[in-house]
Scaffold this motif. Sequence first.
Motif, PDB file in Angstrom:
ATOM      1  N   LYS A  43       0.807  -1.085  -0.129  1.00  0.00           N
ATOM      2  CA  LYS A  43      -0.160  -0.072  -0.099  1.00  0.00           C
ATOM      3  C   LYS A  43       0.922   1.490   0.017  1.00  0.00           C
ATOM      4  CE  LYS A  43      -3.642   2.550   0.373  1.00  0.00           C
ATOM      5  NZ  LYS A  43      -4.311   2.868  -0.754  1.00  0.00           N
TER       6      LYS A  43
ATOM      7  N   GLY B 166     -11.323  -3.343   4.229  1.00  0.00           N
ATOM      8  CA  GLY B 166     -11.827  -2.780   3.003  1.00  0.00           C
ATOM      9  C   GLY B 166     -11.916  -1.235   3.247  1.00  0.00           C
ATOM     10  N   LEU B 167     -11.311  -0.407   4.057  1.00  0.00           N
ATOM     11  CA  LEU B 167     -11.356   1.041   4.015  1.00  0.00           C
ATOM     12  C   LEU B 167     -10.129   1.400   3.124  1.00  0.00           C
ATOM     13  CD1 LEU B 167     -11.934   2.133   7.667  1.00  0.00           C
ATOM     14  CD2 LEU B 167     -13.243   2.489   5.851  1.00  0.00           C
ATOM     15  N   TYR B 168      -9.038   0.857   3.286  1.00  0.00           N
ATOM     16  CA  TYR B 168      -7.752   1.126   2.121  1.00  0.00           C
ATOM     17  C   TYR B 168      -7.989   0.170   1.128  1.00  0.00           C
ATOM     18  CZ  TYR B 168      -6.023   4.471   5.549  1.00  0.00           C
ATOM     19  OH  TYR B 168      -5.943   5.551   6.379  1.00  0.00           O
ATOM     20  N   ARG B 169      -7.739   0.627  -0.132  1.00  0.00           N
ATOM     21  CA  ARG B 169      -7.347  -0.196  -1.168  1.00  0.00           C
ATOM     22  C   ARG B 169      -5.947  -0.597  -1.632  1.00  0.00           C
ATOM     23  NH1 ARG B 169     -10.830  -1.361  -5.817  1.00  0.00           N
ATOM     24  NH2 ARG B 169     -12.568  -0.633  -4.608  1.00  0.00           N
TER      25      ARG B 169
ATOM     26  N   HIS C 142     -14.222  -4.621  -0.601  1.00  0.00           N
ATOM     27  CA  HIS C 142     -14.010  -3.198  -1.093  1.00  0.00           C
ATOM     28  C   HIS C 142     -14.367  -2.423  -0.042  1.00  0.00           C
ATOM     29  CE1 HIS C 142     -12.766  -4.695  -4.969  1.00  0.00           C
ATOM     30  NE2 HIS C 142     -13.710  -5.532  -5.164  1.00  0.00           N
ATOM     31  N   SER C 143     -15.178  -2.906   0.846  1.00  0.00           N
ATOM     32  CA  SER C 143     -15.621  -1.916   1.800  1.00  0.00           C
ATOM     33  C   SER C 143     -16.002  -2.788   3.197  1.00  0.00           C
ATOM     34  CB  SER C 143     -16.977  -1.381   1.248  1.00  0.00           C
ATOM     35  OG  SER C 143     -18.122  -2.344   1.558  1.00  0.00           O
ATOM     36  N   PRO C 144     -16.012  -1.968   4.094  1.00  0.00           N
ATOM     37  CA  PRO C 144     -16.137  -2.600   5.470  1.00  0.00           C
ATOM     38  C   PRO C 144     -17.680  -3.411   5.508  1.00  0.00           C
ATOM     39  CG  PRO C 144     -15.728  -0.221   5.825  1.00  0.00           C
ATOM     40  CD  PRO C 144     -16.210  -0.573   4.421  1.00  0.00           C
ATOM     41  N   LYS C 145     -18.363  -3.319   4.754  1.00  0.00           N
ATOM     42  CA  LYS C 145     -19.557  -4.250   4.511  1.00  0.00           C
ATOM     43  C   LYS C 145     -19.264  -5.468   4.181  1.00  0.00           C
ATOM     44  CE  LYS C 145     -24.385  -3.551   3.289  1.00  0.00           C
ATOM     45  NZ  LYS C 145     -25.145  -2.430   3.531  1.00  0.00           N
TER      46      LYS C 145
ATOM     47  N   HIS D 189     -10.913   0.130  15.902  1.00  0.00           N
ATOM     48  CA  HIS D 189      -9.963   1.476  15.303  1.00  0.00           C
ATOM     49  C   HIS D 189      -9.294   2.023  16.320  1.00  0.00           C
ATOM     50  CE1 HIS D 189     -11.437   0.947  10.930  1.00  0.00           C
ATOM     51  NE2 HIS D 189     -12.474   0.712  11.668  1.00  0.00           N
TER      52      HIS D 189
ATOM     53  N   LEU E 279     -25.598   0.635  13.929  1.00  0.00           N
ATOM     54  CA  LEU E 279     -25.427   1.164  12.717  1.00  0.00           C
ATOM     55  C   LEU E 279     -24.708   0.507  11.558  1.00  0.00           C
ATOM     56  CD1 LEU E 279     -25.614   4.375  12.841  1.00  0.00           C
ATOM     57  CD2 LEU E 279     -23.336   4.672  13.268  1.00  0.00           C
ATOM     58  N   GLY E 280     -25.709   0.849  10.224  1.00  0.00           N
ATOM     59  CA  GLY E 280     -24.994   0.352   9.198  1.00  0.00           C
ATOM     60  C   GLY E 280     -25.386  -1.062   8.960  1.00  0.00           C
TER      61      GLY E 280
ATOM     62  N   ARG F 119     -22.183  -8.136  15.940  1.00  0.00           N
ATOM     63  CA  ARG F 119     -22.455  -8.401  14.599  1.00  0.00           C
ATOM     64  C   ARG F 119     -21.988  -9.668  14.242  1.00  0.00           C
ATOM     65  NH1 ARG F 119     -22.110  -2.868  11.637  1.00  0.00           N
ATOM     66  NH2 ARG F 119     -23.146  -1.917  13.110  1.00  0.00           N
TER      67      ARG F 119
ATOM     68  N   LEU G 166     -31.298   6.094  10.812  1.00  0.00           N
ATOM     69  CA  LEU G 166     -30.205   6.199  11.879  1.00  0.00           C
ATOM     70  C   LEU G 166     -29.007   6.458  11.181  1.00  0.00           C
ATOM     71  CD1 LEU G 166     -29.401   5.367  14.838  1.00  0.00           C
ATOM     72  CD2 LEU G 166     -29.180   3.203  13.716  1.00  0.00           C
ATOM     73  N   ASN G 167     -28.993   5.557  10.081  1.00  0.00           N
ATOM     74  CA  ASN G 167     -27.903   5.633   9.194  1.00  0.00           C
ATOM     75  C   ASN G 167     -27.400   7.192   8.573  1.00  0.00           C
ATOM     76  OD1 ASN G 167     -27.614   2.888   9.534  1.00  0.00           O
ATOM     77  ND2 ASN G 167     -28.139   2.354   7.490  1.00  0.00           N
TER      78      ASN G 167
ATOM     79  N   MET H  97     -18.749   1.561   9.489  1.00  0.00           N
ATOM     80  CA  MET H  97     -19.800   0.756   9.743  1.00  0.00           C
ATOM     81  C   MET H  97     -20.554   0.263   8.873  1.00  0.00           C
ATOM     82  SD  MET H  97     -19.361   0.869  13.067  1.00  0.00           S
ATOM     83  CE  MET H  97     -20.760  -0.156  13.623  1.00  0.00           C
TER      84      MET H  97
ATOM     85  N   ILE I 106     -21.674   1.922   6.007  1.00  0.00           N
ATOM     86  CA  ILE I 106     -22.920   2.904   5.369  1.00  0.00           C
ATOM     87  C   ILE I 106     -22.215   3.529   4.038  1.00  0.00           C
ATOM     88  CG2 ILE I 106     -24.459   4.766   5.579  1.00  0.00           C
ATOM     89  CD1 ILE I 106     -24.233   4.130   8.805  1.00  0.00           C
TER      90      ILE I 106
ATOM     91  N   ARG J 207     -12.416   8.709   1.749  1.00  0.00           N
ATOM     92  CA  ARG J 207     -11.937   7.516   2.447  1.00  0.00           C
ATOM     93  C   ARG J 207     -10.524   7.569   2.933  1.00  0.00           C
ATOM     94  NH1 ARG J 207     -14.207   1.628   0.750  1.00  0.00           N
ATOM     95  NH2 ARG J 207     -16.088   2.056   1.639  1.00  0.00           N
ATOM     96  N   GLU J 208      -9.358   7.609   2.035  1.00  0.00           N
ATOM     97  CA  GLU J 208      -8.154   7.639   2.464  1.00  0.00           C
ATOM     98  C   GLU J 208      -7.579   8.679   2.756  1.00  0.00           C
ATOM     99  OE1 GLU J 208      -5.981   5.013  -0.191  1.00  0.00           O
ATOM    100  OE2 GLU J 208      -7.277   3.389   0.052  1.00  0.00           O
TER     101      GLU J 208
END
Lengths: 523, 318
Positions: A16, A56-59, A75-78, A89, A106-107, A160, B174-175, B189, B191, B315-316
Motif C-alpha cells: 500500500k 476494506g477501508l484502504y484499497r 472493497h468496503s467494511p460491509k 479502530h 449502525l449500518g 455483528r 439512523l444511518n 460501519m 454505510i 476514505r483514504e
Amino acid sequence: MNEVKTPILEMQGITKRFPGVLANDHVDLELYPGEVLALLGENGAGKSTLMNVLVGLYRPDEGEIYVRGKRAEIHSPKDAAALGIGMVHQNFMLVKTMTVAENIILGMSDLPFVPSMETVGKRITEISKRYNLQVDPNAYIWQLSVGEQQRVEILKLVYRGAEILILDEPTAVLTPQESHELAGVLKVMTDEGKSAIFITHKMEEVMEFSDWVRVLQHGKLVAVRRTQDTSPQELARLMVGREVLFRLDKAACTPTETILELQDVHADDDKGLPALRGLSLTIHGGEIVGIAGVAGNGQRQLSEVVTGLRRVTGGQVFIRRKDMTNQNPLSVIKAGVSHIPADRIGMGAVGNMAVSENLVMKGYREAPIVINGVLRPNRILEFAHKMIEMFRIATPTPQTRIKFLSGGNIQKAILAREIDACDGLLVAVYPSRGLDVGATESVRRMLLAQREEGMGVLLISEDLEELLTIADRIAVMFEGQIMGVVASDDADVETLGLMMAGVKREDLAVEIEDAVSTSTASS
Amino acid sequence: MIISLLTSVLSITLRAGTSLVYATVGEIYTERSGILNLGLEGMMLMGAVTAFATAYYSGSVGLGLVVALAVGAMLAAIHAFLTVTMRANQVVSGLSITLFGSGLASFLGQRLGPVSNNYYLVGMVGPKFTPIRIPWLSKIPVLGALFSQDILTYLVYLLVPLAWFYLYKTREGLNLRAVGENPQTADAMGINVTRTRYLYTVFGGMLAGLGGAHLSLAYTPGWTENLTGGRGWIVIALVIFAMWNPARAILGAILFGGINAVQFRIQAAGTTIPAEFLNMLPYLLTILVLIVMTWWEALSKRIGAPAALGNAYMREDK
Ligand SMILES: Nc1ncnc2c1ncn2[C@@H]1O[C@H](COP(=O)(O)OP(=O)(O)OP(=O)(O)O)[C@@H](O)[C@H]1O
Ligand SMILES: [Mg+2]
C-alpha cells in the motif's frame, strides 16, 4: 493432537502506497482459528494501514486476501463484515450524539426497517453479561468514560457476529485494570473459537495476550515468532532495529527556585461541576513532579488551569512567584510555560497544516521567523529541518500535512515545538500514550533532558511505571485533591494504588496497621 | 367577527407556511447527511416557474408538480456532484446554484409565455390548486381552517410526522444521522456515505421544487419576478430554528406564516403604516425570534448542527 491447523485468514504480499510513503511493502500475514496474533511495529510502521486494508477501508496496490481458504474481494467494511471480520479502530469510531444501542446497530443490513430498540437493548445486555462488558444500552456515548466507550466498540463486533477481530491499540487509552479486563474478554472469545489480531506497544500485553507475534518495520514484515519462544527484549530490538534500554539513567535531583506554585486552587469541569477542590502543589526548577491518579480525577483540569486554558474559581496560581491566576494562555506562554496536551490532533496540532507550520506555531511571533510582521517561509523551513533532524520526526517532507503522520510522529513534532519554546515549566499530559517503545524512550529522555536544563516538569501520566522511572516526586490525585506527595524512590505501586483509591497519605500508616490487624484477627 | 378573523389568520398562516415546510423538511434531510444546500432559493424559484408554465400549457397542475420535482432534483444533483464527488466548497456551490436558478427562472418567465403576452408569463392566469373543504370538519369554528386547504397543505400534515418517524425510528434514518455526524464512523460501519449524501441532497432539492410549485400553483397562483421573496433564505434559518428536527419544522413555518397572515390583515384593514414596512416584518421578526430561541436552546441542551455539516469526506484522506 498434532494436526496442522489451516489459517482462517491469510494476507499475501500486501502493498500500500500513500503519496511519498510506502506504508506496506509485500506484507504476509496468517491467523489461525482460536488464536491471537500480536502485530508489532514502531509508530508509522504500517500496522493500522494493513488492518484498514483488511477491512476494506484502504484499497491495496498489490496483494491478495484469503478468508477460510477462499480468495476474498474486500472493497468496503460491509464486505468485511459479511466475512465475519470486524475492527476496533485506533481512534474510536462512535457517533457521540447517539446512544450505545444505536451505535451498535449502525449500518447493519440484516435489520428490520423499523428496529425495535427494546429487542436490541436486550441482546446487548445478554452479550454484556456473557463477556462481562457492562454498559447501559440507552446511555449516550458522550456520557461514557473512555473505558466504557472501548467496551461499546467490542460489543459492536460481537453483536455483528464477527469471528475475526482486529483490535488496533485498544489498551492505549485504558487504565491497567481495564486492560486486564480486556485480556479476560479476549480469552473468553478465543475459547469460543474466535480469532484476533491485536496491536499494542506494550510488551507485557504481547506476552500475556498472544500466541503469535509478527513485527513490521518501515512497512516490511521483519519477523514472525511464537510468543512462547521470544522475549520482550528481543521484540523491542526487532521493532526498533537496535537495543532498547528499559531503564534510563537519571542524575540526582537538584531542585532550584520555585517555578510553579498552586495555592488552594478550585475549578469546574465543562459541565460546571467542581473538578479541582482546593489543590495545592509546588514544582521547582530541575525536578519532575508526576501526577498519578485514575483518569477523570481532575488531571485534565489541572493541566488546563496551569496553562491558562481554564479559569479557576478560587485559589491562586504563581509562576516564578508572579501571580498568573486566570491570565490568558498567551501571557502564560510568555511566562515560559510549555504544554504537551493529551488531545494531540485537537489541541496540540492543526491537522490540515504542514509539519513545518505546526513546528513554528509557538515561535511565529518573533524574529527570525517573522520580520516586520511578515512570515519568512525560508526561515520556517530551515527551522523545521533542524527540528525534524534533532527530534527524528519521520515525515516525507516538512510540507506534509501533519495529520498524515503516524501518531508517534505527531507527538514528536509537538514535543519538539514545546521543548524548544520551553523556558521554565513544561506541562506534559500522557506524553507517551500510544507511542512505541523507541519513541517512549526518546520522549522520556527528552523530559529528563529538560530537567537537567533546570526546567520544572509537571508530568501527568496513568502509567505508574513511567512515573516511577522518571519522576522525582509523585503526587496522587483523587477527586480534585492531592492525596499526598511521595518521593519516587520511596514509592511503591501498592501505596500509590491505595492513594489513587482516595486514601490520604497521612492515613496510610493507620490503614496498613488496620489491614494487618484484621487479617491476623480473621486467621 | 373575532371568529372569522381568527379563522382567516389561521387559514393564511397554513397557506403561507406550506411551501416553507416542504423546503425546510427537505433541507433538514440534506443537512443531516452533512451537506449544506444554499441553492434552495434558486431551486424554489425554478420549481415555481416550471410548475406554472407546465400547468399553464398542459392544464394539469399534477404535471406541474412532477416537473417541479424533477427540476429541483436536477439542480440538487448538480450540487451533490460538485460537493460530494468533486469535493467543492459547499457554500460556493450552493450560492452559485441560487444565482443560476434565480437568473434562469426570471429568464424563463420572460420567454415561456404566450405570444399574445409578448412571451411573458407574468400576468397569465393558469390552473391552480383550489381548497378542498372536508365535510363537517371544515365547519368547526376557527379550527375548521385546518380542513379547508388545498391538497398540498393536507400533504404537509402527513409529511411532517412521516419525516420525523423516518429520521428517528427507522434503520435508514439512523444511518442518515450517522453520516452527518461522523462520516468516518459511518463508513467504517458499512454505510455508503456517497450514496447517502447524493440521495438526501436530491430529496431536499425535490422538496424545494415542490415548495416553489405550491407558491405558483396555490398560494399566489401565477408567476411574478422573484416570486419566492427570499423564502429559500428563510428556510435556511428555519432549519436552525427547528434544530434539524422535522417535527419542529412546522413551528418555524407557522411562525413565519403567522406573522405574514397578521400583516396581511393589517394591510387589508387599511393603515398609515407603509406597506413596505409591513412586508418586511415577517422576515425581521422571524430572524429575531430565531436568534433568541436558538441561543436559549443551545444553552440548555447538547444539540446543534450535524457535526460534519459542510465537510467533504474521502476514505483514504485521514
Ligand atoms: N491516509 C493516509 N494518507 C497518507 N499517508 C498515510 C495515511 N495513513 C497512513 N499514512 C502513512 O503511512 C505510514 C503508516 O501509517 P500507520 O498509521 O499504518 O502506522 P502505524 O504502524 O499504525 O503507527 P502507530 O503505531 O503510530 O499507530 C505512516 O508513515 C503514515 O504517515
Ligand atoms: Mg496505528
